[in-house]
Design a protein around this motif. Sequence first.
Motif, PDB file in Angstrom:
ATOM      1  N   ASP A 101       0.839  -1.203   0.000  1.00  0.00           N
ATOM      2  CA  ASP A 101       0.000   0.000   0.000  1.00  0.00           C
ATOM      3  C   ASP A 101       0.873   1.253   0.000  1.00  0.00           C
ATOM      4  O   ASP A 101       0.558   2.231  -0.680  1.00  0.00           O
ATOM      5  N   SER A 102       1.942   1.229   0.754  1.00  0.00           N
ATOM      6  CA  SER A 102       2.846   2.379   0.802  1.00  0.00           C
ATOM      7  C   SER A 102       3.425   2.670  -0.579  1.00  0.00           C
ATOM      8  O   SER A 102       3.488   3.832  -1.003  1.00  0.00           O
ATOM      9  N   ARG A 148       0.865   4.201  -2.880  1.00  0.00           N
ATOM     10  CA  ARG A 148       0.566   5.608  -2.562  1.00  0.00           C
ATOM     11  C   ARG A 148       1.727   6.537  -2.915  1.00  0.00           C
ATOM     12  O   ARG A 148       1.586   7.754  -2.876  1.00  0.00           O
ATOM     13  N   THR A 198      -6.029   2.213   0.871  1.00  0.00           N
ATOM     14  CA  THR A 198      -5.389   0.919   0.641  1.00  0.00           C
ATOM     15  C   THR A 198      -5.861   0.295  -0.668  1.00  0.00           C
ATOM     16  O   THR A 198      -6.937   0.612  -1.171  1.00  0.00           O
ATOM     17  N   THR A 217      -4.090   9.341   1.786  1.00  0.00           N
ATOM     18  CA  THR A 217      -3.641   9.299   3.171  1.00  0.00           C
ATOM     19  C   THR A 217      -3.236   7.859   3.485  1.00  0.00           C
ATOM     20  O   THR A 217      -3.452   6.945   2.681  1.00  0.00           O
ATOM     21  N   GLU A 218      -2.706   7.651   4.658  1.00  0.00           N
ATOM     22  CA  GLU A 218      -2.317   6.312   5.095  1.00  0.00           C
ATOM     23  C   GLU A 218      -3.516   5.358   5.151  1.00  0.00           C
ATOM     24  O   GLU A 218      -3.352   4.143   5.087  1.00  0.00           O
TER      25      GLU A 218
END
Length: 170
Positions: free
Chosen positions: A39-40, A43, A99, A95-96
């Motif tokens: 996911d990181s 993003r 996902t 944002t974090e």
Amino acid sequence: MTTDERSEPALTAAERPMLEGWLDYHRDTLALKCAGLTDSQLREASVPPSELSLLGLVRHMAEVERGWFREVLAGEDVKAVYGTDEDPEGEFHLTEADTWEKDGAIWREEIARAREIAANVGLDDLSIGLSRKGEPYNLRWIYTHMIEEYARHNGHADLVRERIDGATGD
């Protein structure tokens, strides 16, 4: 990237299966560009200050599918999934909490709904929603536009993916 399992569009298909084949090919291409990343990584912005990311592209294409098939073709009264009046390009502002599991599912749901709607419409049938000039679109135009939209953004996705882990490909 993972193994390429996309189906090549038929070389001699009739018009509708050809258009649907190319649209599905480009949908699968975007999924392939996202495959195997965290996911990181999904993003991760391409080149700051740009906010362009793979997950942002997936979210954008969910909005595009929703807009063209549900709102324009079928005339459904739907709101944007990510954008608002204050932030019309909200799909790119991650944002974090954003996902692949959540946003990839929304994208796949919009694709499934687009297929359901289009299944009952002929290529020459006109949309309920109208252009800025007050004219309807036919399904052929929408399919062609969607292929163009995916192809353009898959080019972006290819560059973003290469920057993340060096993976390239069509």
